[in-house]
Design a protein around this motif. Structure first.
Motif, PDB file in Angstrom:
ATOM      1  N   ALA A   1      24.135  15.267  12.756  1.00  0.00           N
ATOM      2  CA  ALA A   1      23.797  16.086  11.767  1.00  0.00           C
ATOM      3  C   ALA A   1      24.906  16.996  11.440  1.00  0.00           C
ATOM      4  O   ALA A   1      25.521  17.277  10.398  1.00  0.00           O
ATOM      5  N   ILE A   2      25.819  17.614  12.416  1.00  0.00           N
ATOM      6  CA  ILE A   2      26.870  18.340  12.312  1.00  0.00           C
ATOM      7  C   ILE A   2      28.044  17.411  11.455  1.00  0.00           C
ATOM      8  O   ILE A   2      28.585  17.921  10.610  1.00  0.00           O
ATOM      9  N   GLU A   3      28.072  16.212  11.931  1.00  0.00           N
ATOM     10  CA  GLU A   3      29.202  15.454  11.149  1.00  0.00           C
ATOM     11  C   GLU A   3      28.741  15.100   9.613  1.00  0.00           C
ATOM     12  O   GLU A   3      29.666  15.218   8.667  1.00  0.00           O
TER      13      GLU A   3
ATOM     14  N   LEU B   1      17.227  18.710   7.126  1.00  0.00           N
ATOM     15  CA  LEU B   1      18.314  18.952   6.078  1.00  0.00           C
ATOM     16  C   LEU B   1      19.291  17.830   5.948  1.00  0.00           C
ATOM     17  O   LEU B   1      19.718  17.504   4.750  1.00  0.00           O
ATOM     18  N   THR B   2      19.773  16.882   7.065  1.00  0.00           N
ATOM     19  CA  THR B   2      20.722  16.063   6.855  1.00  0.00           C
ATOM     20  C   THR B   2      19.927  14.806   7.147  1.00  0.00           C
ATOM     21  O   THR B   2      20.845  13.618   6.455  1.00  0.00           O
ATOM     22  N   GLY B   3      18.695  14.311   7.279  1.00  0.00           N
ATOM     23  CA  GLY B   3      18.214  13.166   7.666  1.00  0.00           C
ATOM     24  C   GLY B   3      18.768  12.530   9.034  1.00  0.00           C
ATOM     25  O   GLY B   3      18.363  11.544   9.446  1.00  0.00           O
ATOM     26  N   ALA B   4      19.690  13.111   9.889  1.00  0.00           N
ATOM     27  CA  ALA B   4      20.357  12.707  10.939  1.00  0.00           C
ATOM     28  C   ALA B   4      19.175  12.861  11.993  1.00  0.00           C
ATOM     29  O   ALA B   4      18.210  13.447  11.980  1.00  0.00           O
TER      30      ALA B   4
ATOM     31  N   PHE C   1      17.197  20.633  17.872  1.00  0.00           N
ATOM     32  CA  PHE C   1      17.462  19.561  18.357  1.00  0.00           C
ATOM     33  C   PHE C   1      17.512  19.749  19.717  1.00  0.00           C
ATOM     34  O   PHE C   1      17.931  20.879  20.382  1.00  0.00           O
ATOM     35  N   GLY C   2      17.057  18.869  20.680  1.00  0.00           N
ATOM     36  CA  GLY C   2      17.299  18.801  21.928  1.00  0.00           C
ATOM     37  C   GLY C   2      15.845  19.262  22.778  1.00  0.00           C
ATOM     38  O   GLY C   2      14.789  19.341  21.895  1.00  0.00           O
ATOM     39  N   LYS C   3      15.768  19.402  24.066  1.00  0.00           N
ATOM     40  CA  LYS C   3      14.566  19.516  24.563  1.00  0.00           C
ATOM     41  C   LYS C   3      13.959  21.256  24.343  1.00  0.00           C
ATOM     42  O   LYS C   3      14.746  22.041  24.213  1.00  0.00           O
ATOM     43  N   ARG C   4      12.809  21.530  24.403  1.00  0.00           N
ATOM     44  CA  ARG C   4      12.155  22.616  24.354  1.00  0.00           C
ATOM     45  C   ARG C   4      12.464  23.439  25.493  1.00  0.00           C
ATOM     46  O   ARG C   4      12.943  23.056  26.636  1.00  0.00           O
ATOM     47  N   PRO C   5      12.828  24.585  25.014  1.00  0.00           N
ATOM     48  CA  PRO C   5      13.396  25.652  26.254  1.00  0.00           C
ATOM     49  C   PRO C   5      12.141  25.923  27.298  1.00  0.00           C
ATOM     50  O   PRO C   5      11.068  25.977  26.968  1.00  0.00           O
ATOM     51  N   VAL C   6      12.893  25.942  28.414  1.00  0.00           N
ATOM     52  CA  VAL C   6      11.897  26.424  29.857  1.00  0.00           C
ATOM     53  C   VAL C   6      11.711  27.834  29.702  1.00  0.00           C
ATOM     54  O   VAL C   6      12.528  28.666  29.775  1.00  0.00           O
ATOM     55  N   LEU C   7      10.433  28.343  29.471  1.00  0.00           N
ATOM     56  CA  LEU C   7      10.237  29.819  29.489  1.00  0.00           C
ATOM     57  C   LEU C   7      10.487  30.251  30.983  1.00  0.00           C
ATOM     58  O   LEU C   7       9.689  29.961  31.944  1.00  0.00           O
ATOM     59  N   ARG C   8      11.477  30.975  31.090  1.00  0.00           N
ATOM     60  CA  ARG C   8      11.867  31.532  32.301  1.00  0.00           C
ATOM     61  C   ARG C   8      11.405  32.997  32.661  1.00  0.00           C
ATOM     62  O   ARG C   8      12.020  33.757  33.266  1.00  0.00           O
TER      63      ARG C   8
END
Length: 201
Positions: A98-100, A89-92, A141-148
């Protein structure tokens, strides 16, 4: 241009916090040098209500309810790398960027349907509308969730697209030549009408 502190009562309403609670987060971010004040006293000094500063307060509210965790979790959330190295969406390249950019652009803000942060691992997703697409598209954004397992409690913070659009509009007026007194009157009228709607339910 008004200070960030002057804008807090308006911003706090979008984040379901009191202005004092949001100001405490601002103080934490200033002490940790995430937010940087302009030296001096009077008009033009302090922290200005600009997209970069408001972004950090949004991240703080999305990341945690704990004041003690605000510094670390705000930094971690903001540094979350775009899932495919760049936000479609933003190219960030990271979540804070991205939020900024979204808060700096009315065209981008209008596309936001919701912003979601999973607090367990600070995985963030911006859901946005795209012309020709029936459903909102995700930018993660960020790490993929750990399946718990499906038996575990999941806590998410969600910021509606309407709030994002209004905050962006507020900031556009703040950085423009809009008269300060008229701006505060407009903000106060918006807050009063929103309180009336809540009390009328």
């Amino acid at each position: 241009m008004i200070s960030l502190k002057s804008y807090l009562p308006v911003l706090a309403d979008y984040l379901d916090l009191t202005p004092d609670a949001l100001y405490e987060r601002q103080r934490v971010l200033v002490r940790s040098k995430v937010l940087k004040a302009v030296a001096g006293r009077g008009p033009g000094s302090g922290i200005r209500a600009m997209p970069a500063a408001v972004t950090q307060l949004l991240l703080a509210a999305l990341a945690t309810d704990s004041l003690a965790e605000t510094e670390d979790r705000t930094k971690t959330l903001g540094r979350g790398i775009a899932e495919h190295d760049i936000c479609p969406l933003t190219g960030a390249k990271d979540f804070a960027g991205a939020i900024e950019l979204i808060l700096s652009s009315a065209a981008l803000a209008k596309k936001i349907s919701t912003i979601v942060v999973a607090r367990a691992n600070l995985k963030a997703t911006i859901h946005y509308t795209e012309r020709g697409r029936r459903y909102p598209q995700p930018s993660a954004f960020g790490k993929r969730p750990v399946l718990r397992g499906i038996h575990r409690l999941t806590v998410e913070a969600r910021l509606p697209g309407q709030a994002v659009q209004e905050i962006c509009d507020n900031l556009q007026r703040i950085v423009g030549d809009y008269p300060t007194n008229a701006l505060f009157e407009e903000f106060e009228a918006t807050l009063n009408s929103r309180r009336f709607l809540v009390e009328d339910r």
